[in-house]
Scaffold this motif. Structure first.
Motif, PDB file in Angstrom:
ATOM      1  N   LEU A  22      -5.863  -1.350  -3.191  1.00  0.00           N
ATOM      2  CA  LEU A  22      -7.234  -2.102  -3.607  1.00  0.00           C
ATOM      3  C   LEU A  22      -6.853  -3.457  -3.346  1.00  0.00           C
ATOM      4  CD1 LEU A  22      -9.619  -2.329  -5.036  1.00  0.00           C
ATOM      5  CD2 LEU A  22      -8.425  -2.163  -7.226  1.00  0.00           C
ATOM      6  N   GLY A  23      -5.622  -4.236  -3.922  1.00  0.00           N
ATOM      7  CA  GLY A  23      -5.672  -5.590  -4.005  1.00  0.00           C
ATOM      8  C   GLY A  23      -5.419  -5.943  -2.231  1.00  0.00           C
ATOM      9  N   GLY A 144      -2.605  -2.209 -10.720  1.00  0.00           N
ATOM     10  CA  GLY A 144      -1.903  -2.651  -9.610  1.00  0.00           C
ATOM     11  C   GLY A 144      -2.629  -3.343  -8.309  1.00  0.00           C
ATOM     12  N   GLY A 145      -4.103  -3.273  -8.579  1.00  0.00           N
ATOM     13  CA  GLY A 145      -4.874  -4.027  -7.796  1.00  0.00           C
ATOM     14  C   GLY A 145      -5.201  -5.165  -8.290  1.00  0.00           C
ATOM     15  N   SER A 146      -4.961  -5.583  -9.423  1.00  0.00           N
ATOM     16  CA  SER A 146      -5.099  -6.737 -10.015  1.00  0.00           C
ATOM     17  C   SER A 146      -3.522  -7.720  -9.385  1.00  0.00           C
ATOM     18  CB  SER A 146      -4.915  -6.974 -11.618  1.00  0.00           C
ATOM     19  OG  SER A 146      -6.182  -6.366 -12.003  1.00  0.00           O
ATOM     20  N   ALA A 147      -2.581  -7.020  -9.636  1.00  0.00           N
ATOM     21  CA  ALA A 147      -1.493  -7.645  -8.961  1.00  0.00           C
ATOM     22  C   ALA A 147      -1.680  -8.083  -7.514  1.00  0.00           C
ATOM     23  CB  ALA A 147      -0.374  -6.679  -9.133  1.00  0.00           C
ATOM     24  N   GLY A 148      -2.211  -7.100  -6.639  1.00  0.00           N
ATOM     25  CA  GLY A 148      -2.434  -7.329  -5.474  1.00  0.00           C
ATOM     26  C   GLY A 148      -3.474  -8.652  -5.250  1.00  0.00           C
ATOM     27  N   ILE A 149      -4.213  -8.799  -5.962  1.00  0.00           N
ATOM     28  CA  ILE A 149      -5.238  -9.936  -5.897  1.00  0.00           C
ATOM     29  C   ILE A 149      -4.238 -11.296  -6.238  1.00  0.00           C
ATOM     30  CG2 ILE A 149      -7.100 -11.300  -7.085  1.00  0.00           C
ATOM     31  CD1 ILE A 149      -8.466  -8.279  -7.377  1.00  0.00           C
ATOM     32  N   MET A 175       1.739  -7.466   4.234  1.00  0.00           N
ATOM     33  CA  MET A 175       1.177  -6.361   3.234  1.00  0.00           C
ATOM     34  C   MET A 175       1.177  -4.856   3.699  1.00  0.00           C
ATOM     35  SD  MET A 175      -2.512  -8.233   2.408  1.00  0.00           S
ATOM     36  CE  MET A 175      -2.561  -9.896   1.438  1.00  0.00           C
ATOM     37  N   GLY A 176       0.942  -4.914   5.118  1.00  0.00           N
ATOM     38  CA  GLY A 176       1.159  -3.409   5.700  1.00  0.00           C
ATOM     39  C   GLY A 176       2.626  -2.888   5.570  1.00  0.00           C
ATOM     40  N   VAL A 177       3.680  -3.716   5.729  1.00  0.00           N
ATOM     41  CA  VAL A 177       5.145  -3.427   5.703  1.00  0.00           C
ATOM     42  C   VAL A 177       5.473  -3.126   4.073  1.00  0.00           C
ATOM     43  CG1 VAL A 177       7.503  -4.391   5.685  1.00  0.00           C
ATOM     44  CG2 VAL A 177       5.788  -4.983   7.641  1.00  0.00           C
ATOM     45  N   PHE A 178       4.860  -4.064   3.186  1.00  0.00           N
ATOM     46  CA  PHE A 178       4.715  -3.856   1.745  1.00  0.00           C
ATOM     47  C   PHE A 178       4.242  -2.402   1.504  1.00  0.00           C
ATOM     48  CE2 PHE A 178       3.415  -3.657  -2.660  1.00  0.00           C
ATOM     49  CZ  PHE A 178       4.514  -3.978  -3.432  1.00  0.00           C
ATOM     50  N   GLY A 179       3.066  -1.865   1.993  1.00  0.00           N
ATOM     51  CA  GLY A 179       2.353  -0.762   1.974  1.00  0.00           C
ATOM     52  C   GLY A 179       3.424   0.649   2.450  1.00  0.00           C
ATOM     53  N   ILE A 266      -7.742 -14.202 -11.395  1.00  0.00           N
ATOM     54  CA  ILE A 266      -8.419 -13.022 -11.575  1.00  0.00           C
ATOM     55  C   ILE A 266      -7.448 -11.978 -11.502  1.00  0.00           C
ATOM     56  CG2 ILE A 266     -10.077 -11.366 -10.336  1.00  0.00           C
ATOM     57  CD1 ILE A 266     -11.288 -13.801  -9.230  1.00  0.00           C
ATOM     58  N   GLY A 267      -6.486 -12.137 -10.587  1.00  0.00           N
ATOM     59  CA  GLY A 267      -5.418 -10.832 -10.650  1.00  0.00           C
ATOM     60  C   GLY A 267      -4.366 -10.884 -11.807  1.00  0.00           C
ATOM     61  N   PHE A 268      -4.286 -12.154 -12.259  1.00  0.00           N
ATOM     62  CA  PHE A 268      -3.340 -12.210 -13.258  1.00  0.00           C
ATOM     63  C   PHE A 268      -4.137 -11.797 -14.618  1.00  0.00           C
ATOM     64  CE2 PHE A 268      -1.447 -14.824 -17.197  1.00  0.00           C
ATOM     65  CZ  PHE A 268       0.025 -14.509 -16.986  1.00  0.00           C
ATOM     66  N   ALA A 269      -5.184 -12.275 -14.708  1.00  0.00           N
ATOM     67  CA  ALA A 269      -5.943 -11.638 -16.120  1.00  0.00           C
ATOM     68  C   ALA A 269      -6.271 -10.264 -15.857  1.00  0.00           C
ATOM     69  CB  ALA A 269      -7.388 -12.422 -16.064  1.00  0.00           C
ATOM     70  N   GLY A 270      -6.297  -9.528 -14.938  1.00  0.00           N
ATOM     71  CA  GLY A 270      -6.516  -8.200 -14.625  1.00  0.00           C
ATOM     72  C   GLY A 270      -5.469  -7.432 -14.982  1.00  0.00           C
ATOM     73  N   LEU A 271      -4.288  -7.992 -14.997  1.00  0.00           N
ATOM     74  CA  LEU A 271      -2.990  -7.383 -15.289  1.00  0.00           C
ATOM     75  C   LEU A 271      -3.140  -6.807 -16.723  1.00  0.00           C
ATOM     76  CD1 LEU A 271      -0.301  -9.571 -13.614  1.00  0.00           C
ATOM     77  CD2 LEU A 271      -1.317  -7.378 -12.915  1.00  0.00           C
ATOM     78  N   PHE A 272      -3.725  -7.845 -17.442  1.00  0.00           N
ATOM     79  CA  PHE A 272      -3.877  -7.371 -18.923  1.00  0.00           C
ATOM     80  C   PHE A 272      -5.076  -6.435 -19.110  1.00  0.00           C
ATOM     81  CE2 PHE A 272      -1.692 -11.360 -18.766  1.00  0.00           C
ATOM     82  CZ  PHE A 272      -0.672 -11.345 -19.570  1.00  0.00           C
ATOM     83  N   ASN A 273      -6.084  -6.669 -18.421  1.00  0.00           N
ATOM     84  CA  ASN A 273      -7.223  -5.708 -18.288  1.00  0.00           C
ATOM     85  C   ASN A 273      -7.066  -4.544 -18.095  1.00  0.00           C
ATOM     86  OD1 ASN A 273     -10.006  -5.298 -16.105  1.00  0.00           O
ATOM     87  ND2 ASN A 273     -10.049  -4.819 -18.195  1.00  0.00           N
TER      88      ASN A 273
END
Length: 410
Positions: A22-23, A144-149, A175-179, A266-273
């Motif tokens: 996602l991220g 995990g998507g939030s962490a990606g953002i 990002m691809g290597v991380f994937g 957005i991503g940091f707040a999404g971690l709590f979301n």
């Protein structure tokens, strides 16, 4: 093997994979748009439509997966392994795009593969979770998507600053290597923990456990139609916001570091979301819970209208905190709670197809808005579609409530 609690190694690696699914693979595109435009040319409207190509691939993937699973129900792990590896390779390949056509083909491939991976990773991971904790597990995975953002926002000085013309290319390779690493980790822990046998959910109302017509189930107004429609309009609205927010900030002259920090917010707040939303849907498994989060997100998106960066940043954090992950994780949990286990993967795939339809339409509508009325109006228009999604989620909650009253009267 028995079911597990929400917090386990499989959930952790599924969440790490969602950083990529996602991220990185899908939402990073909005962050990289200014850098891509400087190198490949074209208007923001034209480049935004390439996101439509990505979600056409996403739609194709969601439509192809159910018959593929039906034909090979015991090969989900094999399909997922291949999908995650190819997704990482496609991200690396997209970094070498020299034309719109090449980038469009890579974006289509990434959309197709991420659709497969979204459903398969969720299905495999959720199979191992106790029914009462699936909302929390879903929240942990989706965050995990939030962490990606969050991470892509930190790349901003190297991806959208004019002094680093090819920064977006290097970022996509990384990002691809991380994937590749994430795919290997998930496969390793899946093989180690094995596959759980899940009993039929006892918390849902009775359904025919034989042959289930998933389309009739999902499109029935007395079942899931309003939930699916809400998911569709959420996809329409949120993708406009995520595609054009960074170009809007850059057009206002905001330094790349600050634009990246807003994106990371957005991503940091999404971690709590992810955690809050998962706990909320476990405690209040209702469309009303979903509607509340989307309403607050609508208010957050509307911060762009003020033309003040403080309110825009506050609104972005609000979107991340209460509504970025809310519809996907809550829809996942509600379907897992109320549909037969044998039909869950197919139902989730079809629901994701409606989500993809919304994401296909969104960039097209957003591109027209941006080209005709400017970036600010284009970004703000996403609030309208989020408001519709909230209203439909409320209708689903009302329909649930009526059904509960009828069940009590029996």
């Amino acid at each position: 093997m028995g079911t597990k609690s929400a917090c386990n190694w499989m959930t952790l690696w599924a969440s790490i994979l969602f950083v990529v699914i996602l991220g990185f693979s899908r939402l990073s595109y909005g962050m990289f748009l200014p850098g891509i435009q400087r190198e490949l040319g074209g208007s923001y409207g034209q480049l935004g439509i390439l996101n439509t190509v990505n979600f056409i691939g996403y739609l194709v993937g969601t439509l192809c997966l159910p018959p593929l699973i039906a034909r090979s129900p015991d090969r989900k792990h094999v399909i997922n392994r291949l999908t995650c590896l190819l997704l990482a390779i496609a991200m690396i390949g997209s970094a070498f795009s020299e034309t719109f056509i090449q980038l469009g083909l890579w974006r289509f491939s990434i959309g197709l593969l991420s659709a497969f991976a979204t459903v398969l990773v969720l299905s495999i991971a959720m199979d191992a979770i106790r029914p009462a904790e699936r909302g929390v597990a879903s929240g942990l995975i989706w965050l995990g998507g939030s962490a990606g953002i969050l991470l892509t926002g930190l790349f901003a000085p190297f991806t959208i600053d004019p002094s680093h013309l090819q920064g977006w290319r290097y970022a996509w390779v990384a990002m691809g290597v991380f994937g590749l690493i994430a795919a290997f980790g998930f496969e390793l822990v899946t093989q180690k923990q094995g596959t759980a046998k899940i009993p039929q959910p006892t918390e849902s109302k009775p359904h025919d456990q034989g042959s289930v017509n998933v389309y009739r189930l999902l499109l029935n107004p007395k079942e899931f139609l309003f939930l699916i429609a809400s998911y569709f309009f959420f996809g329409w609205g949120y993708i406009i916001y995520f595609t054009y927010l960074i170009p809007y900030l850059v057009s206002k002259g905001i330094p790349s570091l600050y634009a990246g920090l807003i994106w990371s917010g957005i991503g940091f707040a999404g971690l709590f979301n992810g955690w809050i939303g998962g706990k909320a849907i476990d405690r209040w498994p209702s469309g009303y819970t979903l509607a509340a989060g989307v309403i607050l997100g609508t208010i957050g998106v509307s911060g762009v209208i003020t033309d003040q960066m403080l309110y825009t940043a506050w609104g972005a954090v609000t979107v991340g905190l209460v509504s970025f992950l809310t519809p996907p994780l809550m829809t996942t949990a509600l379907l897992r709670r109320h549909v037969p286990h044998s039909a869950y993967a197919a139902c989730l795939s079809i629901a994701t197809a409606f989500f993809a339809f919304g994401q296909i339409i969104g960039p097209i509508v957003g591109a027209v808005m941006v080209d005709r009325y400017g970036l600010q109006f284009g970004v703000a228009s996403s609030a309208l579609f989020l408001a519709i999604a909230a209203a439909l989620a409320g209708l689903y909650g009302q329909q649930q409530r009526k059904q509960e009253i009828r069940d009590l009267q029996l």
